[in-house]
Design an enzyme around this catalytic site. Structure first.
Site, PDB file in Angstrom:
ATOM      1  N   GLY A  46     139.411  51.547   6.636  1.00  0.00           N
ATOM      2  CA  GLY A  46     138.367  51.514   5.622  1.00  0.00           C
ATOM      3  C   GLY A  46     137.086  52.123   6.150  1.00  0.00           C
ATOM      4  O   GLY A  46     136.875  52.211   7.366  1.00  0.00           O
ATOM      5  N   GLN A  51     128.210  53.902   6.732  1.00  0.00           N
ATOM      6  CA  GLN A  51     128.737  54.223   8.065  1.00  0.00           C
ATOM      7  C   GLN A  51     128.712  55.722   8.343  1.00  0.00           C
ATOM      8  O   GLN A  51     128.907  56.137   9.483  1.00  0.00           O
ATOM      9  CB  GLN A  51     130.173  53.717   8.204  1.00  0.00           C
ATOM     10  N   CYS A  93     135.812  47.331  13.919  1.00  0.00           N
ATOM     11  CA  CYS A  93     134.977  48.129  13.035  1.00  0.00           C
ATOM     12  C   CYS A  93     134.706  49.476  13.691  1.00  0.00           C
ATOM     13  O   CYS A  93     134.392  49.529  14.884  1.00  0.00           O
ATOM     14  CB  CYS A  93     133.650  47.404  12.784  1.00  0.00           C
ATOM     15  N   LEU A  94     134.817  50.556  12.919  1.00  0.00           N
ATOM     16  CA  LEU A  94     134.581  51.892  13.470  1.00  0.00           C
ATOM     17  C   LEU A  94     133.145  52.063  13.967  1.00  0.00           C
ATOM     18  O   LEU A  94     132.881  52.916  14.811  1.00  0.00           O
ATOM     19  CB  LEU A  94     134.889  52.967  12.409  1.00  0.00           C
ATOM     20  N   HIS A 135     135.442  43.192   4.368  1.00  0.00           N
ATOM     21  CA  HIS A 135     134.767  43.885   5.463  1.00  0.00           C
ATOM     22  C   HIS A 135     133.912  45.045   4.925  1.00  0.00           C
ATOM     23  O   HIS A 135     132.746  45.194   5.292  1.00  0.00           O
ATOM     24  CB  HIS A 135     135.831  44.390   6.449  1.00  0.00           C
ATOM     25  N   GLU A 136     134.501  45.853   4.025  1.00  0.00           N
ATOM     26  CA  GLU A 136     133.772  47.036   3.517  1.00  0.00           C
ATOM     27  C   GLU A 136     132.642  46.633   2.567  1.00  0.00           C
ATOM     28  O   GLU A 136     131.558  47.234   2.597  1.00  0.00           O
ATOM     29  CB  GLU A 136     134.734  48.016   2.828  1.00  0.00           C
ATOM     30  N   HIS A 139     129.798  45.655   4.577  1.00  0.00           N
ATOM     31  CA  HIS A 139     129.051  46.840   5.036  1.00  0.00           C
ATOM     32  C   HIS A 139     128.036  47.273   3.979  1.00  0.00           C
ATOM     33  O   HIS A 139     126.869  47.534   4.279  1.00  0.00           O
ATOM     34  CB  HIS A 139     130.001  48.031   5.274  1.00  0.00           C
TER      35      HIS A 139
HETATM   36 NI    NI Z   1     133.472  48.311   9.660  1.00  0.00          NI
END
Ligand code: NI
Length: 170
Positions: A46, A51, A93-94, A135-136, A139
């Site tokens: 995701g 991000q 998380c990226l 999670h997204e 964000h």
């Molecule tokens: Ni993330």
């Protein structure tokens, strides 16, 4: 399409609530295509627009594994309208490379939002997809997974981050 640079913790854009989308024109379409390419290249399950440095309510999600057919989901202005149950699982998380931690989330969520053309959609999800959605959407509201763990674990994370950052800066 282009692979975009993924913004890392502790950048300010990750902590700000993103703005709702009202223009579904070519600019948004390009952003979405680039986000999809960036997510698959990472690879990740995701990605939220902030991000990649764009403070808009857009997220792309694909929790399918390599040998399954793609389950790509594009969500604009998403909102959780129902939560049920509880589930604790390892999450990464990226924007926080090389860090995973157990995060407690709802087991089932219902989300409403718009697709990439502005048409309303509603999704009920459980398991990995429910986790990715939470999670997204976190964000997009300016929260990271480290905001969803206990205070002591968070202090540990910050100390570790500060130490590694000091070392990488010599
Ligand atoms: Ni993330």
């Amino acid at each position: 399409m282009a692979v975009l640079n993924i913004i890392k913790y502790p950048a300010e854009v990750l902590k700000k609530k993103t703005k709702p989308v009202s223009d579904f024109g070519p600019g948004l379409q390009k952003l979405i295509d680039d986000m999809i390419e960036t997510m698959y290249a990472a690879p990740g399950v995701g990605l939220a627009a902030n991000q990649v440095g764009v403070s808009k309510q857009v997220t792309v999600i694909d929790v399918s594994s390599r040998d399954e057919t793609s389950s790509l989901l594009v969500l604009v202005n998403p909102e959780i309208i129902h939560k049920e149950g509880e589930n604790s699982s390892e999450e990464g998380c990226l924007s926080i490379p090389e860090y995973t931690t157990v995060v407690k989330r709802a087991e089932i969520v219902k989300v409403k939002g718009l697709d990439r053309n502005g048409a309303p959609i509603e999704i009920e999800a459980e398991g990995l997809l429910a986790r990715a959605l939470q999670h997204e959407i976190d964000h997009l509201n300016g929260f990271l997974l480290i905001d969803r763990i206990g205070r002591i674990k968070r202090e540990f994370f910050k100390k570790r981050y500060a130490r590694e950052h000091a070392i990488s800066n010599g």
